[in-house]
Design a protein around this motif. Structure first.
Motif, PDB file in Angstrom:
ATOM      1  N   VAL A 144     -12.654  -0.405 -30.427  1.00  0.00           N
ATOM      2  CA  VAL A 144     -12.882   0.585 -31.512  1.00  0.00           C
ATOM      3  C   VAL A 144     -13.955   1.828 -31.201  1.00  0.00           C
ATOM      4  O   VAL A 144     -13.725   3.094 -30.997  1.00  0.00           O
ATOM      5  CB  VAL A 144     -13.451   0.000 -32.885  1.00  0.00           C
ATOM      6  CG1 VAL A 144     -14.064   1.033 -33.782  1.00  0.00           C
ATOM      7  CG2 VAL A 144     -12.231  -0.835 -33.282  1.00  0.00           C
ATOM      8  N   LYS A 145     -14.871   1.335 -30.612  1.00  0.00           N
ATOM      9  CA  LYS A 145     -15.791   2.274 -29.863  1.00  0.00           C
ATOM     10  C   LYS A 145     -15.533   3.003 -28.791  1.00  0.00           C
ATOM     11  O   LYS A 145     -15.758   4.301 -28.733  1.00  0.00           O
ATOM     12  CB  LYS A 145     -17.003   1.263 -29.189  1.00  0.00           C
ATOM     13  CG  LYS A 145     -17.888   0.761 -30.428  1.00  0.00           C
ATOM     14  CD  LYS A 145     -19.089  -0.206 -29.481  1.00  0.00           C
ATOM     15  CE  LYS A 145     -20.043  -0.831 -30.601  1.00  0.00           C
ATOM     16  NZ  LYS A 145     -20.971  -1.864 -30.022  1.00  0.00           N
ATOM     17  N   LEU A 146     -14.678   2.534 -27.817  1.00  0.00           N
ATOM     18  CA  LEU A 146     -13.943   3.373 -26.763  1.00  0.00           C
ATOM     19  C   LEU A 146     -12.882   4.268 -27.381  1.00  0.00           C
ATOM     20  O   LEU A 146     -12.930   5.467 -26.850  1.00  0.00           O
ATOM     21  CB  LEU A 146     -13.278   2.526 -25.758  1.00  0.00           C
ATOM     22  CG  LEU A 146     -14.204   1.431 -25.036  1.00  0.00           C
ATOM     23  CD1 LEU A 146     -13.265   0.506 -24.147  1.00  0.00           C
ATOM     24  CD2 LEU A 146     -15.111   2.538 -24.122  1.00  0.00           C
ATOM     25  N   ALA A 147     -12.378   3.917 -28.219  1.00  0.00           N
ATOM     26  CA  ALA A 147     -11.172   4.887 -29.187  1.00  0.00           C
ATOM     27  C   ALA A 147     -11.999   6.019 -29.943  1.00  0.00           C
ATOM     28  O   ALA A 147     -11.479   7.102 -29.778  1.00  0.00           O
ATOM     29  CB  ALA A 147     -10.535   3.881 -29.977  1.00  0.00           C
ATOM     30  N   GLU A 148     -13.160   5.699 -30.514  1.00  0.00           N
ATOM     31  CA  GLU A 148     -14.042   6.748 -31.051  1.00  0.00           C
ATOM     32  C   GLU A 148     -14.193   7.545 -29.977  1.00  0.00           C
ATOM     33  O   GLU A 148     -14.414   8.946 -30.302  1.00  0.00           O
ATOM     34  CB  GLU A 148     -15.087   6.115 -31.820  1.00  0.00           C
ATOM     35  CG  GLU A 148     -14.772   5.272 -33.340  1.00  0.00           C
ATOM     36  CD  GLU A 148     -15.888   4.818 -33.788  1.00  0.00           C
ATOM     37  OE1 GLU A 148     -17.190   4.591 -33.023  1.00  0.00           O
ATOM     38  OE2 GLU A 148     -15.829   4.278 -34.984  1.00  0.00           O
ATOM     39  N   LYS A 149     -14.904   7.343 -28.811  1.00  0.00           N
ATOM     40  CA  LYS A 149     -15.277   8.256 -28.042  1.00  0.00           C
ATOM     41  C   LYS A 149     -14.231   8.904 -27.207  1.00  0.00           C
ATOM     42  O   LYS A 149     -14.346  10.148 -26.898  1.00  0.00           O
ATOM     43  CB  LYS A 149     -15.975   7.497 -26.834  1.00  0.00           C
ATOM     44  CG  LYS A 149     -16.616   8.277 -25.565  1.00  0.00           C
ATOM     45  CD  LYS A 149     -17.143   7.394 -24.588  1.00  0.00           C
ATOM     46  CE  LYS A 149     -17.972   8.040 -23.458  1.00  0.00           C
ATOM     47  NZ  LYS A 149     -18.474   7.267 -22.340  1.00  0.00           N
ATOM     48  N   LEU A 175      -3.703   3.000 -30.858  1.00  0.00           N
ATOM     49  CA  LEU A 175      -4.188   2.565 -29.603  1.00  0.00           C
ATOM     50  C   LEU A 175      -4.481   0.911 -29.747  1.00  0.00           C
ATOM     51  O   LEU A 175      -5.047   0.316 -30.653  1.00  0.00           O
ATOM     52  CB  LEU A 175      -5.655   2.912 -29.447  1.00  0.00           C
ATOM     53  CG  LEU A 175      -6.663   2.321 -27.995  1.00  0.00           C
ATOM     54  CD1 LEU A 175      -5.802   3.133 -26.895  1.00  0.00           C
ATOM     55  CD2 LEU A 175      -7.834   3.071 -27.902  1.00  0.00           C
ATOM     56  N   ALA A 176      -3.489   0.210 -28.867  1.00  0.00           N
ATOM     57  CA  ALA A 176      -3.399  -1.222 -29.019  1.00  0.00           C
ATOM     58  C   ALA A 176      -3.902  -1.829 -27.637  1.00  0.00           C
ATOM     59  O   ALA A 176      -3.731  -1.314 -26.573  1.00  0.00           O
ATOM     60  CB  ALA A 176      -1.897  -1.512 -29.405  1.00  0.00           C
ATOM     61  N   ALA A 177      -4.465  -3.008 -27.787  1.00  0.00           N
ATOM     62  CA  ALA A 177      -4.736  -3.830 -26.423  1.00  0.00           C
ATOM     63  C   ALA A 177      -4.495  -5.223 -26.792  1.00  0.00           C
ATOM     64  O   ALA A 177      -4.611  -5.686 -27.616  1.00  0.00           O
ATOM     65  CB  ALA A 177      -6.213  -3.448 -25.888  1.00  0.00           C
ATOM     66  N   SER A 178      -4.359  -5.980 -25.488  1.00  0.00           N
ATOM     67  CA  SER A 178      -4.012  -7.359 -25.789  1.00  0.00           C
ATOM     68  C   SER A 178      -4.564  -7.957 -24.410  1.00  0.00           C
ATOM     69  O   SER A 178      -4.743  -7.459 -23.367  1.00  0.00           O
ATOM     70  CB  SER A 178      -2.523  -7.447 -25.562  1.00  0.00           C
ATOM     71  OG  SER A 178      -2.360  -9.052 -25.427  1.00  0.00           O
ATOM     72  N   GLY A 179      -5.139  -9.208 -24.573  1.00  0.00           N
ATOM     73  CA  GLY A 179      -5.814  -9.905 -23.525  1.00  0.00           C
ATOM     74  C   GLY A 179      -7.247 -10.206 -23.680  1.00  0.00           C
ATOM     75  O   GLY A 179      -7.700 -10.277 -24.846  1.00  0.00           O
ATOM     76  N   ALA A 180      -8.093  -9.948 -22.794  1.00  0.00           N
ATOM     77  CA  ALA A 180      -9.481 -10.236 -22.718  1.00  0.00           C
ATOM     78  C   ALA A 180     -10.255  -9.146 -23.319  1.00  0.00           C
ATOM     79  O   ALA A 180     -10.904  -8.386 -22.565  1.00  0.00           O
ATOM     80  CB  ALA A 180     -10.086 -10.772 -21.473  1.00  0.00           C
ATOM     81  N   VAL A 181     -10.074  -8.650 -24.438  1.00  0.00           N
ATOM     82  CA  VAL A 181     -10.807  -7.447 -25.067  1.00  0.00           C
ATOM     83  C   VAL A 181     -11.065  -7.797 -26.459  1.00  0.00           C
ATOM     84  O   VAL A 181     -10.400  -8.527 -26.956  1.00  0.00           O
ATOM     85  CB  VAL A 181      -9.772  -6.378 -24.773  1.00  0.00           C
ATOM     86  CG1 VAL A 181      -8.391  -6.675 -25.201  1.00  0.00           C
ATOM     87  CG2 VAL A 181     -10.388  -4.906 -25.605  1.00  0.00           C
ATOM     88  N   LYS A 182     -12.336  -7.409 -26.938  1.00  0.00           N
ATOM     89  CA  LYS A 182     -12.800  -7.506 -28.221  1.00  0.00           C
ATOM     90  C   LYS A 182     -12.436  -6.374 -28.978  1.00  0.00           C
ATOM     91  O   LYS A 182     -12.542  -5.124 -28.622  1.00  0.00           O
ATOM     92  CB  LYS A 182     -14.471  -7.666 -28.216  1.00  0.00           C
ATOM     93  CG  LYS A 182     -14.587  -8.892 -27.727  1.00  0.00           C
ATOM     94  CD  LYS A 182     -16.209  -9.204 -27.792  1.00  0.00           C
ATOM     95  CE  LYS A 182     -16.751 -10.713 -26.886  1.00  0.00           C
ATOM     96  NZ  LYS A 182     -18.253 -10.760 -27.242  1.00  0.00           N
ATOM     97  N   HIS A 183     -12.022  -6.473 -30.227  1.00  0.00           N
ATOM     98  CA  HIS A 183     -11.494  -5.413 -31.117  1.00  0.00           C
ATOM     99  C   HIS A 183     -12.830  -4.326 -31.134  1.00  0.00           C
ATOM    100  O   HIS A 183     -12.623  -3.088 -31.275  1.00  0.00           O
ATOM    101  CB  HIS A 183     -11.086  -5.824 -32.374  1.00  0.00           C
ATOM    102  CG  HIS A 183     -10.848  -4.823 -33.556  1.00  0.00           C
ATOM    103  ND1 HIS A 183      -9.572  -4.124 -33.221  1.00  0.00           N
ATOM    104  CD2 HIS A 183     -11.413  -4.507 -34.528  1.00  0.00           C
ATOM    105  CE1 HIS A 183      -9.546  -3.367 -34.419  1.00  0.00           C
ATOM    106  NE2 HIS A 183     -10.711  -3.357 -34.976  1.00  0.00           N
ATOM    107  N   ALA A 184     -13.825  -4.897 -31.473  1.00  0.00           N
ATOM    108  CA  ALA A 184     -15.014  -3.864 -31.651  1.00  0.00           C
ATOM    109  C   ALA A 184     -15.102  -2.781 -30.738  1.00  0.00           C
ATOM    110  O   ALA A 184     -15.425  -1.774 -30.689  1.00  0.00           O
ATOM    111  CB  ALA A 184     -16.387  -4.716 -31.832  1.00  0.00           C
TER     112      ALA A 184
END
Length: 394
Positions: A154-159, A142-151
Motif C-alpha cells: 500500500v505504501k509503495l502504491a501510494e508513492k 496493483l496486486a502482489a503474491s508471495g513474500a510481501v506484506k499488504h501494508a
C-alpha cells in the motif's frame, strides 16, 4: 488496435527510462517482465525478489503512467512489421473470427490485435487519449503474491501511483448485441483438417448463472485423439465417449467446450478440429450433446463435472505469478478476491436440475454464431445448425 501498439511501444522504454535503462534495471534485479493485452484486461506482470519489491513497483509505475509515446513515430514501422509477421495459432484466429461474427457491430468483435487499417492510421495523439481515458485509478489494480506484506505494498502504491487520476465510472446503456450468423473461410488447399467454432450468447462474470455455465463446460469437456490417461472410447464423459467411438466413420480429432465471460455478456460454445470428410458428423455430435444439457443431464454427469472443475481450479502451477494474476482479475471483475473455499461452495450448489434450467434458458432454441476455416465440404448451412439447437420429439 491502440492496446496492441502500446504493448509493443512499452517495451521501447518509458518517458523517464530509455530502452537500454529499462532493460538494465530489470536485468540488474533478476526480474522477469510479462505484458498481456486482451479484449477487456491488460496486465503488466513482474516477478522480483522480496528485497527488490520497491524497485519492481517503481518500474511498473513508470511503464503504466509514463509510456514513451514520443517514441511512436520512430518505432511505428517496426511495430507494424512485428505485428504483421507474428504468426497466430489457428485457435486464436478462429477465436478472433468468432468474436467478429458474434459481435460484428461492437468493439468486442475486433481482433485482439485490431484491424491493421486502424493501426496504420493511429497517431501519437490517439494513443495519448487512449492512455488518459483508460489508464485511470478506477480501472487499475496493483496486486502482489508471495513474500510481501499488504501494508508495505500500500505504501509503495501510494508513492508510485498516487498521481494517477481517479477517472469517472462510465455508464453503459446497451450491451454488445449478439448476432446469430455464419462466417466461413473455405480453403481446400490448406490441408485435410477443418477448424470450426460455434457459440451461444452466455452471461457476464457477475451473473448468478456463471458458475453453472462453468459446470456445463466441464460436462461437455474436451477430447484429443490418442491423448490422455483414459482412452476416449471408454471415457465416462458421454460426449467424449460418443466422439471417440464414432471415429470409425469419422469425427473430431479434437474438440473443447469453452466459456468466455465479459463485463456485460459472454460466449459459450465448442471448438472442433476434424477431418474434412467428418465435418457434419463432428458438428452434429457436439450440437446433440449440448442439446442434452437442457433435457437429459444425470446427477452422475454433474457430479463428475464438478469434481473435474474443482480440480482444474485448484491444480494450477502454484506459482506466485499465477495467483497474482488471479487476484488482479478477480478484483477488477468482482471488486474483491474470491477465496477458493467460496468458489467450491458455489460449485457444490449446482445440481442436474439447475444445469437443465440454465441450459434451457440460454441454449435451447437460441441464436448461434458459427465460424469455420479450411476444407468445409460437409459444413451445414446456418439454418440447419439453427434448427439443431432444439429437439423435436414425437
Amino acid at each position: 488496435g491502440a492496446t496492441a501498439v502500446l504493448e509493443q511501444l512499452t517495451l521501447t522504454g518509458t518517458a523517464t527510462r530509455p530502452r537500454a535503462k529499462l532493460e538494465s534495471d530489470i536485468e540488474s534485479i533478476g526480474a522477469t517482465l510479462d505484458l498481456s493485452y486482451g479484449r477487456e484486461h491488460s496486465s503488466f506482470n513482474m516477478t522480483v525478489f522480496k528485497s527488490d519489491l520497491a524497485q519492481g513497483v517503481d518500474i511498473l509505475s513508470d511503464m503504466v503512467t509514463k509510456p514513451a509515446l514520443a517514441n511512436y513515430a520512430k518505432e511505428k514501422a517496426n511495430i507494424l512489421r512485428k505485428l504483421e509477421e507474428t504468426e497466430q495459432d489457428t485457435r486464436k484466429v478462429i477465436d478472433d473470427r468468432l468474436h467478429a461474427c458474434a459481435f460484428r457491430d461492437y468493439s468486442l468483435g475486433f481482433s485482439t490485435v485490431g484491424p491493421f487499417e486502424n493501426i496504420d492510421s493511429l497517431s501519437q495523439e490517439h494513443l495519448k487519449k487512449h492512455v488518459e481515458s483508460n489508464f485511470t485509478a478506477d480501472k487499475m489494480v496493483l496486486a502482489a503474491s508471495g513474500a510481501v506484506k499488504h501494508a508495505d505494498l500500500v505504501k509503495l502504491a501510494e508513492k508510485a501511483f498516487g498521481g494517477v487520476k481517479a477517472g469517472a465510472p462510465k455508464s453503459y446503456s446497451t450491451k454488445p448485441y449478439f448476432c446469430g450468423a455464419q462466417l466461413l473461410y473455405r480453403n481446400d488447399e490448406m490441408g485435410p483438417l477443418a477448424y470450426i467454432s460455434t457459440a451461444w450468447e452466455a452471461v457476464p462474470y457477475k451473473s448468478p448463472d456463471a458458475v453453472t455455465f462453468m459446470v456445463m463446460q466441464a460436462i461437455i469437456g474436451k477430447y484429443k485423439k490418442n491423448v490422455g490417461l483414459v482412452p476416449g472410447n471408454i471415457s465416462g464423459n458421454r460426449c467424449v465417449n460418443a466422439v471417440a467411438n464414432k471415429m470409425g466413420v469419422g469425427c473430431a480429432e479434437e474438440y473443447e467446450a469453452f466459456i468466455q465471460f465479459y463485463k456485460d455478456t459472454g460466449l459459450f460454445g465448442f471448438y472442433i478440429v476434424c477431418d474434412e470428410v467428418a465435418v457434419e458428423h463432428a458438428i452434429g455430435e457436439l450440437m446433440f450433446n449440448i442439446n442434452l444439457l437442457s433435457f437429459s443431464v444425470t446427477d452422475e454427469e454433474v457430479e463428475r463435472a464438478k469434481r473435474e472443475l474443482k480440480a482444474t481450479l485448484v491444480n494450477g502451477s502454484g506459482s506466485t505469478q499465477e495467483s497474482c494474476n488471479q487476484v488482479g482479475k478477480e478484483v477488477l471483475t468482482y471488486g474483491r478476491g474470491v477465496p477458493p473455499a467460496e468458489m467450491m461452495l458455489r460449485i457444490e450448489a449446482v445440481d442436474a436440475e439447475e444445469v437443465k434450467r440454465v441450459a434451457y434458458k440460454y441454449l435451447n432454441d437460441q441464436e448461434i454464431s458459427v465460424t469455420a476455416l479450411g476444407p468445409l465440404h460437409g459444413m451445414p448451412e446456418l439454418y440447419i445448425l439453427r434448427q439443431a439447437t432444439q429437439m423435436v420429439r414425437y
